[in-house]
Every structure is written in C-alpha cells, then in structure tokens.
Design a protein around this motif. Structure first.
Motif, mmCIF file in Angstrom:
data_model
loop_
_atom_site.group_PDB
_atom_site.id
_atom_site.type_symbol
_atom_site.label_atom_id
_atom_site.label_comp_id
_atom_site.label_asym_id
_atom_site.label_seq_id
_atom_site.Cartn_x
_atom_site.Cartn_y
_atom_site.Cartn_z
ATOM 1 N N THR A 158 0.819 -1.218 0.000
ATOM 2 C CA THR A 158 0.000 0.000 0.000
ATOM 3 C C THR A 158 0.852 1.266 0.000
ATOM 4 N N LEU A 159 2.175 1.108 0.170
ATOM 5 C CA LEU A 159 3.100 2.239 0.090
ATOM 6 C C LEU A 159 4.176 1.894 -0.930
ATOM 7 N N SER A 160 4.411 2.790 -1.872
ATOM 8 C CA SER A 160 5.391 2.519 -2.918
ATOM 9 C C SER A 160 6.812 2.725 -2.397
ATOM 10 N N VAL A 161 7.751 2.074 -3.057
ATOM 11 C CA VAL A 161 9.167 2.205 -2.688
ATOM 12 C C VAL A 161 9.626 3.648 -2.884
ATOM 13 N N LYS A 162 9.199 4.289 -3.958
ATOM 14 C CA LYS A 162 9.603 5.670 -4.227
ATOM 15 C C LYS A 162 9.109 6.613 -3.132
ATOM 16 N N ALA A 163 7.868 6.421 -2.707
ATOM 17 C CA ALA A 163 7.315 7.269 -1.646
ATOM 18 C C ALA A 163 8.072 7.065 -0.343
ATOM 19 N N ALA A 164 8.433 5.815 -0.042
ATOM 20 C CA ALA A 164 9.177 5.518 1.182
ATOM 21 C C ALA A 164 10.564 6.159 1.155
ATOM 22 N N LEU A 165 11.245 6.078 0.006
ATOM 23 C CA LEU A 165 12.577 6.680 -0.123
ATOM 24 C C LEU A 165 12.508 8.198 -0.002
#
Length: 282
Positions: free
Chosen positions: A72-79
C-alpha cells in the motif's frame, strides 16, 4: 514511521528530568527539539528497515500488514520520506550543537550497520539495539549540556537490554518454527536462553536504579534521600511488563502492549509524579 515506537525516544528526556532542568524553559525547548529529531531519525531507520525486509515481513503474521510489505506504500514514496525525515533531523540537530549532531550521526550509523549485517550476529544484535537507547540519553544530555550520571547510564543499558530481549522472546514464541525465516538470528536463540538473559538484566536494572537512588552523587545533587522510595514503582513496572510477556496471549509487540495496559500506564504516571516531586519539590 511507526509512531507507536516513538515512546522509546522519551529516553532523550531523562537528562532533563534527572538533571534538574525540567522547569527551565530553554532546556525544556531544547529537549523537546531533541525528542523530535530522534523521532524523525528513528522513523527514517524504520522505513529503511521495512524497505530492506519487506519480502520477509510478508511471511510474518503481524508485519505483513505494514504498508511496504502489504504493497500500500510505494518504494519511491518511502525513499522520499526517508530523505525528508533525515533532512529534518539534520536541520534540528544543527540547532542543538556539534556534540548532539555527532551522537545523532553515531545513532544513524549503528542502525545502518545493524540493518545491513549486524542484526544477524547473535547477542551483538540486541546489544546494538540497546546502544541506541544509551545514545538517546547521551544526546539528551548534550542538548542541554548536562552530564550523565554513570548510574543513570547503567540503568539505561539494562532497561534497554530488558526491552530488546523481551521483544526477541516474543518473536520466538509468536513465530515458533517460522522464526528463522523471518529473522535469521532468531534461529540461534531459544525461549529458555532468552529467559536466562532477561533474568540477568532485570536484576541488574533494579540494582542499578537502587544504587543510583542512594549514591552520594545523587544525594548531593538532589539534597534528598527519598528517591529510593520510588523503587517499588520501578519493580511494579518491570513485573507488570513481565506479566504482559509471560502471562498474556497478546500477539502484539510487548512494547506496544504496555502502552495500552492501564495498570502499567498508571504506575508510570505515579512514578513520574513521585520523581518530579522528590527531585524538584522535596
């Protein structure tokens, strides 16, 4: 970002309370800023851990619901969030002086080393996590220029080990035969081995607090011998935490469970009020 884990960062405030600076506006504001900085730094570390461990987390009965593991959370958003959080922590640390900044760098460094290898070395893994608590206390002292008592540092070490070992035991019991698949180092632990270590650090934490309460350094600093009377509250808190670990069947992390346990929270509030009255009003 795991805000349920942010209470661990309250260790930053220990020097404020036990350093006699609680009612000094400048010290209070600097300590609260230090708390916010460590919340940002810890959240960045949690996000990095979740990014690295998202495949393994999908096999965990609880961690599979984390946003990255659940998708539900993208890798790009997390980075992007990691970058923002680190920038915020860095900006805050610059306001608190070079010593605080270097301690923050040390905290982030050991957490990166932990994530990328040290977490797989038995015993060292729990000691590394516990060191993070000690660095929080040291950073809190650096933020307000208060020297940390050696006994307070020892109390922090043993309480931190108590919390970390308890969490390891919870993972062993919860995951059973699947434990090593979730965290490699768990294969080298057992519930009985962890119980022995918990017994050692529990006794050490209580003794360290008692010695801190009656040490000449403490008596001279606070001009009172009454801090020892808070020991029963410390014992109750530890016993209640052990009760949550051994006598309840909750699947939640024991650190999170204690934050919803009314007897534990009431005892913590009473202990906090008693310490404040003894240190500042006795």
């Amino acid at each position: 970002m795991r805000p349920t884990q942010w209470p661990k960062n309250f260790f930053v405030l220990a020097p404020l309370v036990f350093g006699g600076e609680l009612f000094q506006p400048d010290s209070l504001l600097r300590s609260l800023l230090a708390l916010a900085v460590f919340c940002c730094a810890a959240s960045a570390v949690y996000l990095l851990n979740d990014l690295r461990d998202r495949e393994a987390d999908r096999q965990h009965p609880l961690k599979r619901h984390r946003p990255l593991a659940a998708g539900t959370l993208s890798v790009k958003a997390a980075l992007a969030a990691v970058a923002v959080l680190v920038a915020m922590a860095a900006a805050g640390s610059l306001q608190l002086g070079p010593i605080f900044s270097w301690i923050l760098v040390a905290y982030l460094t050991i957490n990166l080393l932990y994530s990328f290898g040290l977490k797989n070395i038995v015993i060292l893994d729990v000691m590394i996590v516990s060191l993070g608590f000690v660095l929080r206390v040291a950073a809190g002292g650096a933020a307000i220029d208060v020297e940390i008592s050696r006994w307070l540092a020892l109390c922090t070490i043993f309480v931190a080990l108590f919390l970390v070992l308890s969490k390891r035991r919870h993972e062993i019991v919860l995951l059973a035969d699947k434990a090593s698949g979730q965290r490699n180092v768990l294969e080298q632990y057992s519930a009985s081995f962890l119980d022995q270590m918990i017994n050692v650090v529990t006794a050490s934490a209580v003794v360290s607090y008692a010695l801190y309460a009656v040490s000449p350094e403490t008596l001279e600093k606070f001009d009172t011998q009454n801090l020892i009377y808070t020991l029963p509250m410390v014992l109750f808190g530890i016993f209640r935490y052990l009760f949550l670990i051994y006598q309840t069947s909750a699947k939640r992390n024991p650190t999170e469970a204690m934050l919803t346990d009314l007897p534990f929270l009431l005892n913590l509030a009473v202990w906090g009020c008693a310490v404040t009255w003894i240190v500042y009003g006795a």
